[in-house]
Scaffold this active site. Structure first.
Site, PDB file in Angstrom:
ATOM      1  N   SER A 235       0.857  -1.190   0.000  1.00 14.52           N
ATOM      2  CA  SER A 235       0.000   0.000   0.000  1.00 14.52           C
ATOM      3  C   SER A 235       0.894   1.243   0.000  1.00 14.52           C
ATOM      4  O   SER A 235       2.121   1.128   0.034  1.00 14.52           O
ATOM      5  CB  SER A 235      -0.911  -0.021   1.215  1.00 14.52           C
ATOM      6  OG  SER A 235      -0.125  -0.054   2.379  1.00 14.52           O
TER       7      SER A 235
ATOM      8  N   CYS B  83     -10.731  26.477  11.918  1.00 13.13           N
ATOM      9  CA  CYS B  83     -11.729  25.692  12.628  1.00 13.13           C
ATOM     10  C   CYS B  83     -11.423  25.644  14.129  1.00 13.13           C
ATOM     11  O   CYS B  83     -11.574  26.655  14.794  1.00 13.13           O
ATOM     12  CB  CYS B  83     -11.885  24.311  11.989  1.00 13.13           C
ATOM     13  SG  CYS B  83     -13.523  23.647  12.252  1.00 13.13           S
TER      14      CYS B  83
ATOM     15  N   HIS C  99     -12.842  25.478   6.423  1.00 12.84           N
ATOM     16  CA  HIS C  99     -11.591  24.842   6.005  1.00 12.84           C
ATOM     17  C   HIS C  99     -11.170  25.320   4.621  1.00 12.84           C
ATOM     18  O   HIS C  99     -11.453  24.645   3.632  1.00 12.84           O
ATOM     19  CB  HIS C  99     -11.760  23.322   6.005  1.00 12.84           C
ATOM     20  CG  HIS C  99     -11.878  22.744   7.372  1.00 12.84           C
ATOM     21  ND1 HIS C  99     -10.779  22.409   8.135  1.00 12.84           N
ATOM     22  CD2 HIS C  99     -12.955  22.475   8.139  1.00 12.84           C
ATOM     23  CE1 HIS C  99     -11.177  21.950   9.301  1.00 12.84           C
ATOM     24  NE2 HIS C  99     -12.495  21.977   9.334  1.00 12.84           N
TER      25      HIS C  99
ATOM     26  N   GLU D 144      -8.385  25.181   3.281  1.00 18.13           N
ATOM     27  CA  GLU D 144      -7.368  24.326   2.661  1.00 18.13           C
ATOM     28  C   GLU D 144      -7.936  23.389   1.604  1.00 18.13           C
ATOM     29  O   GLU D 144      -7.226  22.937   0.715  1.00 18.13           O
ATOM     30  CB  GLU D 144      -6.609  23.526   3.737  1.00 18.13           C
ATOM     31  CG  GLU D 144      -7.392  22.427   4.464  1.00 18.13           C
ATOM     32  CD  GLU D 144      -8.158  22.920   5.695  1.00 18.13           C
ATOM     33  OE1 GLU D 144      -8.462  24.130   5.759  1.00 18.13           O
ATOM     34  OE2 GLU D 144      -8.465  22.089   6.571  1.00 18.13           O
TER      35      GLU D 144
HETATM   36  N1  GLN Z   1     -14.041  20.343  17.467  1.00 18.71           N
HETATM   37  C1  GLN Z   1     -14.504  21.556  16.902  1.00 18.71           C
HETATM   38  C2  GLN Z   1     -15.980  21.496  16.540  1.00 18.71           C
HETATM   39  O1  GLN Z   1     -16.537  20.440  16.455  1.00 18.71           O
HETATM   40  C3  GLN Z   1     -13.677  21.946  15.693  1.00 18.71           C
HETATM   41  C4  GLN Z   1     -13.825  21.024  14.546  1.00 18.71           C
HETATM   42  C5  GLN Z   1     -12.716  21.161  13.510  1.00 18.71           C
HETATM   43  O2  GLN Z   1     -11.696  21.793  13.787  1.00 18.71           O
HETATM   44  N2  GLN Z   1     -12.880  20.573  12.336  1.00 18.71           N
HETATM   45  O3  GLN Z   1     -16.600  22.510  16.330  1.00 18.71           O
END
Ligand code: GLN
Length: 540
Positions: free
Chosen positions: A13, A381, A506, A508
């Site tokens: 893999s 996030c 996000h 990214e």
């Molecule tokens: N744990 C946090 C939430 O649920 C941030 C989630 C994340 O960073 N993807 O809101």
């Protein structure tokens, strides 16, 4: 008629099947063909959303909110083919659908079996992508040939050549040709065995792509061809690329891969247009600056856990002809050893997303250090949530401020659950997922960076608590992006800091090598500024 390419993998893999499939997609697109890409994962989880990063690496989120395999990140970085929940299937998702049909009585009293019911469901998932405006569907089969789990997928793609016509299907097998130092030789036996296994289940690969440390000689290719029953020109070398993954498609072109595919599938298409890709590589090869960015997270020891973030930093660096050296720092280490010891030399700090309490205080220390020292900071996030907690505690004076994810009884829940999340008990697919538009505050850094409509992907449960908005804004943290109804905070900034910006989404996932994400680019540009200023005045 839509043609199909199936990419399988053998021997070991982690051969880079995703990258190779994405490169194939990119080459066909650059010959003017309309393609779709898809990954089949043989594990039983319905999707990777509930899997630990230790098991699976990053969970890649699509616009439609599906949580998918990180190979889909390669597909989106290399191609413009639209991806949806039909672009990633697992054994679990296939079985779930078959079992639902069985419960609804759709099998009319039949015994439901792997062949034909599971295999039919797999074939349906593949042919669903073959819409009239699609020239080629590329389906990557996860796992390694010989695994028990992948057998139904291999059986399904074998059957498809009967259903669709052998001339409309192309089987590409990616294998390893290891180099044995003691013998100073490349060894072909593992490839022979793996192709042997494929042939046993009725699949004769058309093309072999051989991952190798050293170039394959003509003789060696002839030998592989003879034992694997393919002409020697269909044995293609894919030598390891240590410089940049974006070299992979060009090296496949050098060995004639695109031409072979076009010929074998009898595709009508134009010449290959690689201009922007050559330009990309030129930029990669001729950097003008070098900076270092600390990424402080809980899974930094695993390369794949923040895959898209590392790629997006790289894309921004490429655009600015800057080498971005990434210092992967474990958040618990920052907590133990102190932020000044670990972060003094960096040009920027990025705190990525995450779940769970472990390492939270280390992230908060790191953010405090960046805020106080004027180091460019980008929070994503959970990174944004930590920035809000840090600011609430240390600037706005809300002692013990926290997120209710980590401290249920905090006196100041600056990050908390919204009512619609409170009732949910199922874990899979129940977060705020997928793309949502946002409104930006005029004059903010975010508004300056984005020159386009903003629609970004989300994957979280907890939110900025609006009850604290006024107090935090009065202390200097500005909300510069919200959902369209103004109820959800999407972006916060510190206007008095050289560059301090954090987002609930996000970004990214929407960065491409030839089209870096504007916020990543602005962040890396701020880090370059800091580096240049510091080299001009070493005290600075
Ligand atoms: N744990 C946090 C939430 O649920 C941030 C989630 C994340 O960073 N993807 O809101």
């Amino acid at each position: 008629m839509t043609k199909h390419i199936f990419v399988t993998g053998g021997v070991v893999s982690s051969l880079g099947k995703g990258l190779t499939s994405a490169s194939i997609g990119m080459l066909l697109e650059r010959r003017g063909l309309r393609i779709r890409m898809q990954k089949m994962d043989p594990y039983i989880n319905v999707d990777p959303g509930t899997m630990s990063p230790y098991q699976h690496g990053e969970v890649y989120v699509l616009d439609d909110g599906s949580e998918t395999d990180l190979d889909l990140g390669h597909y989106e970085r290399f191609t413009n083919s639209p991806l949806t929940r039909d672009s990633n299937y697992t054994t679990g998702k296939i079985y779930q659908s078959v079992i639902h049909k069985e419960r609804r009585g759709e099998y009319l009293g039949q015994t439901v079996q792997v062949i034909p019911h599971i295999t039919n469901e797999i074939k349906r998932a593949i042919t669903k992508l073959a819409e009239p405006d699609v020239d080629v569907v590329i389906t990557e089969i996860g796992g390694t040939v010989g695994d028990i789990e992948s057998l139904p997928f291999l059986e399904a793609i074998r059957q498809l050549s009967l259903d669709l016509g052998r001339e409309n299907c192309l089987y590409i097998h990616l294998t390893l040709v290891p180099y044995l130092r003691a013998a100073d030789e490349l060894k072909t036996k593992p490839t022979q065995h793996s192709v042997g296994q494929l042939r046993q289940i009725g699949i004769q690969p058309d093309l072999l792509i051989c991952r190798t440390e050293k170039p394959l000689s003509r003789d060696l290719r002839a030998k592989v061809g003879l034992f694997c029953n393919v002409p020697p020109e269909c044995v293609i070398e894919e030598q390891d690329k240590t410089f940049s993954i974006y070299e992979v498609p060009l090296s496949l072109v050098e060995h004639g891969l695109d031409e072979l595919i076009v010929r074998k599938l009898n595709l009508k298409c134009g010449a290959l247009d690689l201009e922007s890709w050559h330009e990309l590589l030129h930029r990669i090869r001729n950097p003008k600056n070098e900076i270092s960015i600390a990424v402080v997270g809980k899974y930094v020891e695993l390369r794949d856990s923040y895959k898209s973030i590392y790629e997006a930093l790289d894309h921004a660096g490429i655009a600015l002809q800057t080498v971005v050296r990434i210092e992967r720092l474990h958040s618990e280490r920052v907590d133990r050893e102190g932020a000044d010891r670990l972060l003094a030399g960096v040009d920027g700090l990025l705190v990525p997303g995450g779940f769970g309490e472990r390492g939270i205080e280390g992230k908060i220390h790191a953010i405090r250090y960046a805020r106080e020292k004027g180091i460019p900071f980008f929070g994503i996030c959970l990174g944004m949530q930590c920035a809000v907690i840090e600011f609430a505690r240390n600037v706005a004076g809300f002692e013990h401020a926290h997120s209710t994810e980590f401290a249920k009884d905090t006196p100041h829940p600056v990050i908390c659950l919204l009512d619609e999340q409170r009732m949910i008990t199922d874990k899979g697919g129940t977060m705020r997922l997928g793309a949502y538009p946002a409104v930006l505050l005029e004059g903010s850094r975010a508004a300056a960076a984005y020159e386009r409509e903003i629609s970004e992907r989300h994957r979280h449960r907890y939110e900025f608590n609006l009850a604290y908005r006024d107090a935090l804004e009065r202390s200097g943290m500005k909300v510069t992006g919200t959902s369209q109804d103004g109820k959800l905070v999407e972006i916060v900034e510190l206007p008095d800091h050289p560059w301090f910006l954090a987002v609930q989404f996000h970004p990214e996932f929407k960065s491409q090598p030839t089209r870096p994400h504007p916020l990543f680019q602005a962040f890396v540009a701020a880090a370059v500024q800091r580096r240049l200023a510091r080299t001009a005045s070493p005290q600075g």
